[in-house]
Design a protein around this motif. Structure first.
Motif, PDB file in Angstrom:
ATOM      1  N   HIS A  52      38.477  34.066  37.501  1.00 36.12           N
ATOM      2  CA  HIS A  52      38.634  34.322  38.927  1.00 36.12           C
ATOM      3  C   HIS A  52      37.376  34.989  39.482  1.00 36.12           C
ATOM      4  N   LEU A  53      37.122  34.764  40.775  1.00 34.30           N
ATOM      5  CA  LEU A  53      36.004  35.383  41.479  1.00 34.30           C
ATOM      6  C   LEU A  53      36.524  36.224  42.632  1.00 34.30           C
ATOM      7  N   LEU A  54      35.872  37.367  42.839  1.00 31.86           N
ATOM      8  CA  LEU A  54      36.252  38.272  43.917  1.00 31.86           C
ATOM      9  C   LEU A  54      35.000  38.700  44.680  1.00 31.86           C
ATOM     10  N   HIS A  55      34.935  38.301  45.961  1.00 28.12           N
ATOM     11  CA  HIS A  55      33.916  38.831  46.871  1.00 28.12           C
ATOM     12  C   HIS A  55      34.551  40.014  47.598  1.00 28.12           C
ATOM     13  N   ARG A  56      34.014  41.203  47.428  1.00 28.75           N
ATOM     14  CA  ARG A  56      34.567  42.391  48.068  1.00 28.75           C
ATOM     15  C   ARG A  56      33.719  42.771  49.273  1.00 28.75           C
ATOM     16  N   LEU A  57      34.390  42.915  50.426  1.00 29.76           N
ATOM     17  CA  LEU A  57      33.673  43.153  51.678  1.00 29.76           C
ATOM     18  C   LEU A  57      34.201  44.383  52.403  1.00 29.76           C
ATOM     19  N   ALA A  58      33.290  45.036  53.122  1.00 29.86           N
ATOM     20  CA  ALA A  58      33.644  46.198  53.932  1.00 29.86           C
ATOM     21  C   ALA A  58      33.449  45.871  55.404  1.00 29.86           C
ATOM     22  N   SER A  78      38.961  33.619  44.734  1.00 30.52           N
ATOM     23  CA  SER A  78      38.869  32.178  44.494  1.00 30.52           C
ATOM     24  C   SER A  78      38.979  31.883  43.011  1.00 30.52           C
ATOM     25  N   HIS A  79      39.421  30.669  42.735  1.00 26.20           N
ATOM     26  CA  HIS A  79      39.496  30.161  41.363  1.00 26.20           C
ATOM     27  C   HIS A  79      38.927  28.749  41.397  1.00 26.20           C
ATOM     28  N   LEU A  80      38.034  28.466  40.463  1.00 24.06           N
ATOM     29  CA  LEU A  80      37.330  27.184  40.492  1.00 24.06           C
ATOM     30  C   LEU A  80      38.193  26.018  40.018  1.00 24.06           C
ATOM     31  N   SER A  81      39.250  26.289  39.257  1.00 26.71           N
ATOM     32  CA  SER A  81      40.094  25.237  38.694  1.00 26.71           C
ATOM     33  C   SER A  81      39.227  24.201  37.963  1.00 26.71           C
ATOM     34  N   MET A  82      39.522  22.921  38.142  1.00 26.43           N
ATOM     35  CA  MET A  82      38.843  21.900  37.354  1.00 26.43           C
ATOM     36  C   MET A  82      37.451  21.558  37.867  1.00 26.43           C
ATOM     37  N   GLU A  83      37.298  21.457  39.174  1.00 26.40           N
ATOM     38  CA  GLU A  83      36.058  20.900  39.722  1.00 26.40           C
ATOM     39  C   GLU A  83      35.348  21.822  40.709  1.00 26.40           C
ATOM     40  N   GLU A 123      41.763  32.473  48.985  1.00 24.79           N
ATOM     41  CA  GLU A 123      42.560  33.325  49.848  1.00 24.79           C
ATOM     42  C   GLU A 123      41.801  34.610  50.115  1.00 24.79           C
ATOM     43  N   VAL A 124      42.172  35.274  51.192  1.00 25.14           N
ATOM     44  CA  VAL A 124      41.560  36.550  51.550  1.00 25.14           C
ATOM     45  C   VAL A 124      42.670  37.583  51.560  1.00 25.14           C
ATOM     46  N   ILE A 125      42.493  38.639  50.789  1.00 19.83           N
ATOM     47  CA  ILE A 125      43.519  39.655  50.624  1.00 19.83           C
ATOM     48  C   ILE A 125      42.908  41.038  50.770  1.00 19.83           C
ATOM     49  N   PRO A 126      43.704  42.060  51.057  1.00 20.07           N
ATOM     50  CA  PRO A 126      43.180  43.427  51.019  1.00 20.07           C
ATOM     51  C   PRO A 126      42.667  43.749  49.616  1.00 20.07           C
ATOM     52  N   THR A 127      41.519  44.370  49.539  1.00 16.84           N
ATOM     53  CA  THR A 127      40.958  44.708  48.238  1.00 16.84           C
ATOM     54  C   THR A 127      41.923  45.562  47.426  1.00 16.84           C
ATOM     55  N   SER A 132      47.605  41.960  42.704  1.00 15.49           N
ATOM     56  CA  SER A 132      48.638  40.936  42.898  1.00 15.49           C
ATOM     57  C   SER A 132      48.162  39.552  42.483  1.00 15.49           C
ATOM     58  N   VAL A 133      46.835  39.351  42.363  1.00 17.22           N
ATOM     59  CA  VAL A 133      46.318  38.027  42.006  1.00 17.22           C
ATOM     60  C   VAL A 133      45.615  38.001  40.648  1.00 17.22           C
ATOM     61  N   VAL A 134      45.163  39.151  40.158  1.00 17.89           N
ATOM     62  CA  VAL A 134      44.506  39.168  38.845  1.00 17.89           C
ATOM     63  C   VAL A 134      45.115  40.205  37.906  1.00 17.89           C
ATOM     64  N   GLY A 135      46.121  40.924  38.369  1.00 13.02           N
ATOM     65  CA  GLY A 135      46.711  41.968  37.541  1.00 13.02           C
ATOM     66  C   GLY A 135      47.450  41.436  36.323  1.00 13.02           C
TER      67      GLY A 135
END
Length: 284
Positions: A52-58, A78-83, A123-127, A132-135
């Motif tokens: 998984h990838l996480l871009h953290r923004l302020a 984001s998750h790259l999945s297959m392609e 998806e965009v979620i609160p940091t 909830s997505v990688v725990g």
């Protein structure tokens, strides 16, 4: 499918390109976030967590800089999945993939951009809610939370499960995909269908996985350790070719496993491709 080393490298590239910069524009090409505008927000960091990838923004502070408060921060998950892939572009550089496959585009004020193509998850979620997505992930082979003992314990929790399936389960340890699964089993002289409880040296398998991903996290992948680009793997994708260790023909097969009960069809199974040497990796 991109594996842990690929995702780690992608995070490093985007951190170098966008880390600490303020965005001039954002473009999310998925319905749920199509109206979200992150212009003025600062990319604090880009990190990988397994695959998984996480871009953290302020958000912007009144003075125009990033808000120092952790409240209100957002993460692009984001998750790259297959392609899928994230690519970095300089100011004015043309995209190297078709525009219709782009799912997200982030442009910094200096013109540098990061574009996510064919992303399996976006998806965009609160940091603060990243858990909830990688725990659910197990210890990350390339992350600061790596814990070999915990990864081994996770694998041993299902002793009758095929080790080739258990290694792919990101809840056990995060970052292994099919290539590394096949290569690690070969190097450990274990058939992928061997039940976890019968693997002679499970700590060695876990240590080998860690060693391979660490070795390749900053270079093009080569799991055989120097045989050259034509032989960059021991068994993966080499069906019918001679084993590089004993010259026996490499075989290809599949491992079947039921999908989780929450899947679209209860009782459905999915098949995973495996490659192995029948001589070096006898089924125990």
């Amino acid at each position: 499918m991109p594996e842990g080393d690929n995702v780690y490298q992608a995070a490093r590239r985007m951190q170098a390109a966008l880390g600490g910069k303020r965005l001039a524009a954002s473009d999310f090409r998925v319905p749920a976030f199509a109206t979200l505008d992150l212009a003025g927000w600062t990319v604090l960091e880009v990190v990988s967590r397994g695959k998984h990838l996480l871009h953290r923004l302020a958000p912007p502070a009144p003075d125009g800089g990033p808000s120092p408060s952790p409240e209100g921060r957002l993460s692009i998950h984001s998750h790259l999945s297959m392609e899928g892939s994230w690519q970095v572009y300089g100011a004015g550089e043309r995209w190297r993939k078709p525009a219709h496959t782009a799912r997200a585009a982030l442009r910094a004020e200096d013109g540098t951009s990061a574009v996510g193509f064919s992303l399996g998850v976006l998806e965009v979620i609160p940091t603060a809610e990243e858990g909830s997505v990688v725990g659910h992930l197990g210890p990350d082979l390339l992350g600061p939370d790596w814990d070999a003992a915990r990864a081994e314990a996770n694998l041993r929790a299902e002793p009758e499960r095929a080790v080739g399936l258990a290694l792919l389960d990101q809840r056990n340890l995060a970052g292994i995909g099919n290539i590394y699964r096949c290569e690690v089993c070969f190097l450990g002289r274990v058939h992928p269908a061997t039940p976890v409880g019968r693997v002679p040296d499970l700590p060695g398998i876990v240590a080998m996985a860690k060693r391979l991903l660490e070795a390749n996290k900053a270079r093009p992948r080569n799991t055989v350790g120097g045989f050259g680009p034509r032989n960059s793997t021991w068994v993966y994708g080499r069906a019918g070719q001679p084993c590089l260790r004993c010259r026996t023909r490499i075989e290809h097969a599949t491992l079947a496993e039921p999908t989780p009960g929450t899947g679209p069809l209860l009782g459905e199974t999915r098949e995973r491709d495996i490659w192995f040497c029948p001589s070096c990796q006898p089924l125990l």
